[in-house]
Design an enzyme around this catalytic site. Structure first.
Site, PDB file in Angstrom:
ATOM      1  CD  GLU A  49      -1.758  -2.350   1.651  1.00  0.00           C
ATOM      2  OE1 GLU A  49      -0.565  -2.601   1.936  1.00  0.00           O
ATOM      3  OE2 GLU A  49      -2.681  -3.176   1.799  1.00  0.00           O
ATOM      4  CG  PHE A 111     -10.045  -9.433  11.100  1.00  0.00           C
ATOM      5  CD1 PHE A 111      -8.810  -9.856  11.591  1.00  0.00           C
ATOM      6  CD2 PHE A 111     -10.264  -9.453   9.735  1.00  0.00           C
ATOM      7  CE1 PHE A 111      -7.815 -10.292  10.725  1.00  0.00           C
ATOM      8  CE2 PHE A 111      -9.275  -9.905   8.865  1.00  0.00           C
ATOM      9  CZ  PHE A 111      -8.042 -10.318   9.362  1.00  0.00           C
ATOM     10  CD  GLN A 112      -7.509  -7.174   7.460  1.00  0.00           C
ATOM     11  OE1 GLN A 112      -8.361  -6.926   6.608  1.00  0.00           O
ATOM     12  NE2 GLN A 112      -6.322  -7.685   7.138  1.00  0.00           N
ATOM     13  CE  LYS A 161     -17.803  -6.134   3.292  1.00  0.00           C
ATOM     14  NZ  LYS A 161     -16.945  -7.277   3.199  1.00  0.00           N
ATOM     15  CG  MET A 475      22.966  11.897   3.349  1.00  0.00           C
ATOM     16  SD  MET A 475      24.263  12.956   2.653  1.00  0.00           S
ATOM     17  CE  MET A 475      23.405  13.656   1.237  1.00  0.00           C
TER      18      MET A 475
END
Lengths: 566, 161
Positions: A49, A111-112, A161, A475
């Site tokens: 993502e 969940f999630q 949802k 760096m």
């Protein structure tokens, strides 16, 4: 017409002229993805993502349009945070849609589930949790409006949802959004003040920043500088807003700025700063920054004014409109620089430039990273969109690649996000399939989103990757060399995959150059192929980026070079 | 520059997370909110937040500019620089004990405190005033034995448009 939440989302995306979505499906966005299955909207399946957000960000930086991504709830949403913070620091317009558990479960540790609006509150311009279907359409419209207007920025919309599964009457004419933005038109009095200050200035300097690119004001800025022969320096984010091959261009200023740009800032008597926010990497010690100059700051965001550097004349306004007004005022009042004065000032800068040019030494059998970048500019004739990762690769690109046009240098400036370049290049290439798009990377940062090679391979997104491979986190190693007596604590990256084989494993082409004489041929071969190509350049291991202003020093005090023994 | 208390009045859209956004940003940038008062205005859609913060003028200007960046913020005014009136309120419960009973009665009469509730065992007072007035009252209440107290943030009203 009755529509489901999912259908309303896709409908508005079409109305907003969204061409492409970068996304990754999951449980709470299954309904949206099912709707996408039947849609004409193009969707690119990334492999992480974070890659989706950087790709949308790259797309936005290159096109000036709003980039869009779609991810699921919980980990899908949290994976976007680095990308969102990256866009936020550089004021990039993107809209991130995240799935959310059904409203009835919010707060139950479902969940999630995660409170993504809470998590992203400090790193978005604005965010929304859509609580019911009635607010859905207006919220999505508002998200796009907020992302692209004023000082642009990322907006996150959290979509539970159940809300997306509901149905409601949809009528675009009935969608009302709040107009939050106050557009400032600078008062004419301010233009008179600029005129006055310019009239008295013997050594004026323009400092251009990301706000000029975001505000599409490059043309006006270029005209102002060229018409009145005012030299120009720029911040990292300002690269490309003024032609890098123009005589008046003095290169980037700041920590790794050119000697002459930093000297010009330190000696100018008038600094016209346009679309900049005076980041600490640019100013060095605030007390000594442009200490001989009166400062005019033009910016759309009042919170950027007097934040770090106290200015003499703040002008709040869109960069384009303000510069237009200024040009008109100067012309109407017959402003003209005193030729002898301007000549002397430009000669002074030229003298600094001659004394300490931007340079490096390509000798021996080892490829210098700067040489690769210069060759890339030569081979492409600069007709390319460059993305970078973060670190030495980014600074050398800023120094040695001349950007003539806005929106062609795509880099994470404010946040400094390693792993930005590859997914950003994918986003850019999706917007400009016919343009050459090259990610200049280091061997460290390319590994941070290397999985996106699969995305490039799957969709035949023909980005080119140039790895300046020094086997270090370059760096950080440079700072350890200079400030920590060469104690290279965990910066040796010699244990790495064979990048050529890795490219092949992903189904793209891998090429390698280990000697200076191979550089051009590899670049040409890679750039000519109509495929994604990864080019691995084994470069001088302990090359440093110079000039360098030590942290806490004035930008006029630069470390210019060191004895190079190889 | 001199540090002093600034009273900032903010009109916002009455959205679920607007206060979190403001408090989070100020906290994240290291600015402390000393007192806070929030409620809806005559319109339920719009709330007014009055907050006080301590800082020099430059810091407070930065805070104001930060606030103005928020999409849900409609207007920001620093009431310290404009003519305005300020009030706080305390609700205080004093337990009535046999040794303090007369003292409490005398104080209520002397200072004309408003009695909200009175029982055999306690008295609840409502006192409003500006900061010095509240501080004055608190100093007088202290010896009487404060059982519990709640002090509101400052509310303020500007006197010019």
């Amino acid at each position: 017409m009755k529509l489901k939440g999912t259908q309303i989302l896709l409908k508005i995306l079409e109305e907003e002229n969204v061409e492409i979505i970068f996304g990754y499906p999951g449980g709470t966005v299954l309904d949206i993805y099912d709707c996408l299955y039947h849609s004409k909207l193009k969707h690119i399946l990334v492999r992480h993502e974070q890659g989706a957000v950087h790709a949308a960000d790259g797309y936005a930086r290159a096109t000036g349009k709003v980039g869009v991504c779609l991810v699921t709830s919980g980990p899908g949403a949290t994976n976007t945070v680095t990308g969102i913070a990256t866009a936020n620091m550089d004021s990039i317009p993107i809209v991130v849609f995240t799935g959310q558990v059904p409203t009835g479960l919010i707060g139950n540790d479902a969940f999630q589930e995660c409170d993504i609006t809470g998590i992203t509150r400090p790193c978005t311009k604005h965010n929304f949790l859509v609580r019911n279907i009635e607010e859905l359409a207006a919220t999505i419209k508002e998200a796009f409006h907020i992302a692209r207007t004023g000082r642009p920025g990322p907006v996150l919309v959290d979509l539970p949802k159940n809300v997306m599964a509901e149905e409601i009457e949809y009528d675009p004419a009935n969608i009302k959004i709040r107009n939050y933005e106050v557009f400032h038109k600078p008062a004419p009095k301010k233009m008179a003040q600029v005129f006055e200050m310019l009239f008295h200035a013997k050594k004026p300097l323009i400092m251009t920043g990301g706000g000029v690119i975001l505000g599409k004001a490059s043309l006006e800025l270029t005209q102002l500088a060229q018409k009145y022969q005012i030299p120009v320096t720029g911040t990292l984010m300002g690269l490309g807003s003024f032609p890098g091959t123009d005589q008046l261009w003095q290169g980037m200023l700041g920590m790794h700025g050119t000697y002459y740009a930093n000297m010009a800032v330190s000696h100018c008597d008038l600094l016209i700063a346009v679309g900049v926010r005076f980041d600490d990497r640019v100013t060095g010690t605030i007390e000594t920054f442009a200490s001989n100059a009166q400062i005019i700051q033009i910016d759309i965001d009042p919170s950027s004014i007097n934040k770090n550097v106290v200015v003499d004349l703040p002008i709040i306004g869109e960069t384009k409109a303000t510069l237009k007004d200024l040009m008109k005022f100067l012309a109407d009042h017959n402003y003209a620089p005193v030729p002898a004065q301007r000549k002397a000032w430009l000669a002074q800068i030229a003298e600094w430039k001659e004394k300490v040019p931007l340079t490096y030494c390509q000798n021996g059998k080892i490829i210098k990273p700067q040489y690769v970048i210069q060759k890339l500019h030569e081979v492409t004739k600069g007709d390319v969109i460059i993305t970078t990762e973060v670190g030495q690769n980014q600074m050398w690109t800023a120094q040695f690649f001349s950007f003539d046009k806005p929106n062609t240098f795509i880099s994470s400036g404010g946040l400094g996000t390693m792993g930005f370049g590859l997914p950003a290049a994918i986003g850019v290439k999706c917007a400009f399939p016919d343009k050459q798009v090259v990610d200049i990377a280091g061997d460290g940062s390319i590994q941070m989103n290397i999985q996106e090679l699969a995305t490039a391979a799957q969709y035949k997104i023909n980005v080119k990757i140039v790895i300046l491979n020094n086997g270090y986190l370059g760096m950080v190693r440079q700072w350890q060399e200079l400030f920590y007596e060469k104690r290279y604590s965990y910066t040796d990256m010699t244990y790495a995959p064979d990048f050529v084989k890795l490219a092949e494993a992903y189904g793209i082409v891998g090429l390698r150059a280990t000697k200076p004489e191979e550089v051009e041929a590899v670049l040409k071969e890679g750039l000519d192929m109509n495929k994604p190509v990864l080019m691995d350049f084994t470069v001088s291991r302990e090359e440093c980026v110079y000039p360098m202003v030590r942290p806490g020093a004035s930008i006029s005090e630069m470390t210019l070079d060191r004895e190079i023994t190889n | 520059m001199e540090k002093k208390e600034h009273i900032i009045s903010i009109l916002v859209y009455n959205k679920p997370d607007v206060l979190a956004r403001i408090a989070g940003t100020l906290g994240g940038k290291g600015y402390n909110i000393e007192s806070l008062c929030v409620n809806t205005t005559t319109s339920y859609e719009i709330s007014k937040i009055v907050m006080t913060t301590v800082g020099n003028q430059a810091t407070v200007t930065r805070i104001e500019n930060q606030l103005r960046r928020f999409v849900d913020v409609i207007q920001v005014d620093d009431l310290t620089n404009i003519e305005s009136i300020h009030r706080e309120m305390i609700l205080v419960r004093l337990n009535i004990t046999s040794d303090k009973k007369d003292q409490i009665k005398k104080a209520i009469d002397t200072y004309k405190w408003k009695v909200l509730l009175l029982s055999d065992s306690y008295v609840v007072l409502e006192i409003t005033g500006d900061k010095p007035q509240i501080d004055f009252a608190l100093a007088r209440l202290e010896p009487l034995g404060i059982a519990d107290i709640t002090r509101t943030g400052i509310v303020a009203l500007q006197l010019e448009d």
